[in-house]
Design a protein around this motif. Structure first.
Motif, PDB file in Angstrom:
ATOM      1  N   ALA A 197       8.829  -3.595   3.534  1.00  0.00           N
ATOM      2  CA  ALA A 197       7.470  -4.322   3.010  1.00  0.00           C
ATOM      3  C   ALA A 197       6.286  -4.300   3.890  1.00  0.00           C
ATOM      4  O   ALA A 197       5.061  -4.128   3.520  1.00  0.00           O
ATOM      5  N   ALA A 198       6.602  -4.373   5.448  1.00  0.00           N
ATOM      6  CA  ALA A 198       5.579  -4.217   6.377  1.00  0.00           C
ATOM      7  C   ALA A 198       4.981  -2.930   6.282  1.00  0.00           C
ATOM      8  O   ALA A 198       3.591  -2.718   6.511  1.00  0.00           O
ATOM      9  N   ALA A 199       5.861  -1.643   6.033  1.00  0.00           N
ATOM     10  CA  ALA A 199       5.296  -0.315   6.084  1.00  0.00           C
ATOM     11  C   ALA A 199       4.256  -0.208   4.955  1.00  0.00           C
ATOM     12  O   ALA A 199       3.377   0.444   4.775  1.00  0.00           O
ATOM     13  N   LEU A 200       4.829  -0.631   3.678  1.00  0.00           N
ATOM     14  CA  LEU A 200       3.938  -0.605   2.484  1.00  0.00           C
ATOM     15  C   LEU A 200       2.851  -1.322   2.507  1.00  0.00           C
ATOM     16  O   LEU A 200       1.719  -0.950   2.129  1.00  0.00           O
ATOM     17  N   ALA A 201       2.624  -2.479   3.227  1.00  0.00           N
ATOM     18  CA  ALA A 201       1.482  -3.338   3.236  1.00  0.00           C
ATOM     19  C   ALA A 201       0.428  -2.375   4.339  1.00  0.00           C
ATOM     20  O   ALA A 201      -0.694  -2.320   4.164  1.00  0.00           O
ATOM     21  N   GLY A 202       1.272  -1.973   5.429  1.00  0.00           N
ATOM     22  CA  GLY A 202       0.179  -0.997   6.151  1.00  0.00           C
ATOM     23  C   GLY A 202      -0.404   0.130   5.644  1.00  0.00           C
ATOM     24  O   GLY A 202      -1.278   0.596   6.065  1.00  0.00           O
ATOM     25  N   MET A 203       0.346   0.608   4.894  1.00  0.00           N
ATOM     26  CA  MET A 203      -0.270   1.824   3.980  1.00  0.00           C
ATOM     27  C   MET A 203      -1.430   1.562   3.226  1.00  0.00           C
ATOM     28  O   MET A 203      -2.321   2.206   2.866  1.00  0.00           O
ATOM     29  N   GLN A 204      -1.505   0.376   2.914  1.00  0.00           N
ATOM     30  CA  GLN A 204      -2.695  -0.138   1.973  1.00  0.00           C
ATOM     31  C   GLN A 204      -3.983  -0.442   2.919  1.00  0.00           C
ATOM     32  O   GLN A 204      -4.958  -0.268   2.353  1.00  0.00           O
ATOM     33  N   GLU A 205      -3.791  -0.318   3.952  1.00  0.00           N
ATOM     34  CA  GLU A 205      -4.878  -0.406   5.042  1.00  0.00           C
ATOM     35  C   GLU A 205      -4.968   0.670   5.720  1.00  0.00           C
ATOM     36  O   GLU A 205      -5.994   0.666   6.707  1.00  0.00           O
ATOM     37  N   ALA A 206      -4.308   1.908   5.532  1.00  0.00           N
ATOM     38  CA  ALA A 206      -4.330   3.010   6.294  1.00  0.00           C
ATOM     39  C   ALA A 206      -5.705   3.932   5.759  1.00  0.00           C
ATOM     40  O   ALA A 206      -5.756   5.013   6.605  1.00  0.00           O
ATOM     41  N   VAL A 230      -5.044   7.736  -3.015  1.00  0.00           N
ATOM     42  CA  VAL A 230      -4.101   7.249  -4.162  1.00  0.00           C
ATOM     43  C   VAL A 230      -2.592   8.057  -4.250  1.00  0.00           C
ATOM     44  O   VAL A 230      -1.458   7.736  -4.043  1.00  0.00           O
ATOM     45  N   VAL A 231      -2.840   9.609  -4.017  1.00  0.00           N
ATOM     46  CA  VAL A 231      -1.942  10.237  -3.873  1.00  0.00           C
ATOM     47  C   VAL A 231      -0.894  10.180  -2.521  1.00  0.00           C
ATOM     48  O   VAL A 231       0.128  10.160  -2.594  1.00  0.00           O
ATOM     49  N   GLY A 232      -1.778  10.012  -1.555  1.00  0.00           N
ATOM     50  CA  GLY A 232      -1.153   9.777  -0.252  1.00  0.00           C
ATOM     51  C   GLY A 232      -0.310   8.501  -0.161  1.00  0.00           C
ATOM     52  O   GLY A 232       0.860   8.512   0.369  1.00  0.00           O
ATOM     53  N   ARG A 233      -1.030   7.554  -0.791  1.00  0.00           N
ATOM     54  CA  ARG A 233      -0.042   6.058  -0.747  1.00  0.00           C
ATOM     55  C   ARG A 233       1.111   6.468  -1.763  1.00  0.00           C
ATOM     56  O   ARG A 233       2.135   5.649  -1.084  1.00  0.00           O
ATOM     57  N   ALA A 234       1.041   6.936  -2.629  1.00  0.00           N
ATOM     58  CA  ALA A 234       2.183   6.952  -3.350  1.00  0.00           C
ATOM     59  C   ALA A 234       3.383   7.712  -3.000  1.00  0.00           C
ATOM     60  O   ALA A 234       4.459   7.293  -3.017  1.00  0.00           O
ATOM     61  N   ALA A 235       2.934   8.861  -2.302  1.00  0.00           N
ATOM     62  CA  ALA A 235       3.970   9.792  -1.860  1.00  0.00           C
ATOM     63  C   ALA A 235       4.719   8.912  -0.467  1.00  0.00           C
ATOM     64  O   ALA A 235       5.851   9.065  -0.380  1.00  0.00           O
ATOM     65  N   ALA A 236       3.668   8.256   0.268  1.00  0.00           N
ATOM     66  CA  ALA A 236       4.321   7.718   1.279  1.00  0.00           C
ATOM     67  C   ALA A 236       5.104   6.600   1.027  1.00  0.00           C
ATOM     68  O   ALA A 236       6.231   6.197   1.713  1.00  0.00           O
ATOM     69  N   SER A 237       4.706   5.650   0.123  1.00  0.00           N
ATOM     70  CA  SER A 237       5.471   4.698  -0.454  1.00  0.00           C
ATOM     71  C   SER A 237       6.988   4.949  -0.909  1.00  0.00           C
ATOM     72  O   SER A 237       7.887   4.248  -0.739  1.00  0.00           O
ATOM     73  N   VAL A 238       6.977   6.015  -1.745  1.00  0.00           N
ATOM     74  CA  VAL A 238       8.258   6.633  -2.356  1.00  0.00           C
ATOM     75  C   VAL A 238       9.109   7.089  -1.101  1.00  0.00           C
ATOM     76  O   VAL A 238      10.384   6.555  -1.091  1.00  0.00           O
ATOM     77  N   ALA A 239       8.473   7.483  -0.068  1.00  0.00           N
ATOM     78  CA  ALA A 239       9.330   8.125   1.119  1.00  0.00           C
ATOM     79  C   ALA A 239       9.818   6.883   1.715  1.00  0.00           C
ATOM     80  O   ALA A 239      11.025   6.653   2.115  1.00  0.00           O
ATOM     81  N   VAL A 240       9.100   5.902   2.112  1.00  0.00           N
ATOM     82  CA  VAL A 240       9.561   4.586   2.733  1.00  0.00           C
ATOM     83  C   VAL A 240      10.515   3.710   2.028  1.00  0.00           C
ATOM     84  O   VAL A 240      11.621   3.463   2.459  1.00  0.00           O
TER      85      VAL A 240
END
Length: 204
Positions: free
Chosen positions: A147-156, A160-170
């Motif tokens: 959850a912390a990693a996903l929240a951090g990605m929202q502020e990184a 959209v594609v980058g967030r989706a790929a990173a979220s799936v990986a996490v």
């Protein structure tokens, strides 16, 4: 000197009764080679992950190196250095082999639920208790880290594609960790419910 010590240990083990020595692999040399290869793969993967954090921060997000990035680099150096020292010196190799032999036997006892000797029963039980504690903690820590990693990605600042790929990986990594811990917990509980060899009381 290291070879002499290992030969001495093996000679003592061979001289003991089978009941005292307990379970042994058929080919220790092959078993140690497999374990060494697996250890290097794990170390390489861990170092790659540790290095990926500052690299993504500086190259992808184009941020200057901060204190947290230097911490990740220091951890990568520490992990790689510790793994290298365990094989670079004669004493390190002896200590590694002794620890690896014990680890192989303990893991065999947990994985197959068989006795490796009465003398090592408590060692396996202690390992099972440690696995139970850490696995239970992982069920709480992994979702929080995810959850912390996903929240951090929202502020990184990723698209959209980058967030989706990173979220799936996490989520995938956290899910694999939880499944792995659950399997280990099942093995630990099985052993703790029936440690081997079973204690036999006096016959009346």
């Amino acid at each position: 000197m290291a070879d002499d010590r290992m030969q001495h240990v093996e000679a003592e083990a061979a001289a003991q009764p089978a009941a005292e020595v307990g379970w042994q692999p058929v080919d220790w040399a092959a078993e140690l080679r497999r374990r060494r290869s697996a250890e290097w793969r794990n170390v390489t993967l861990l170092v790659a992950v540790l290095l990926a954090v500052p690299l993504v921060s500086t190259l992808v997000l184009e941020r200057p190196m901060g204190a947290s990035d230097w911490i990740w680099l220091a951890l990568a150096l520490l992990v790689s250095g510790d793994a290298s020292l365990s094989h670079a010196t004669a004493s390190g190799r002896v200590q590694w082999e002794e620890a690896a032999r014990q680890e192989v036997r303990i893991e065999h006892a947990l994985r197959t639920h068989v006795s490796i000797g009465a003398g090592d029963r408590e060692l396996v039980t202690k390992r099972a208790r440690a696995i139970r504690w850490w696995s239970t903690a992982a069920f709480v820590v992994c979702p929080l880290l995810c959850a912390a990693a996903l929240a951090g990605m929202q502020e990184a600042g990723l698209n959209v594609v980058g967030r989706a790929a990173a979220s799936v990986a996490v989520v995938l990594v956290c899910g694999l960790l939880v499944v792995s811990r659950w399997r280990r917990l099942r093995l630990a509980r099985r052993w703790l419910g029936d440690p081997l060899p079973r204690e036999t009381g006096p016959q009346w």
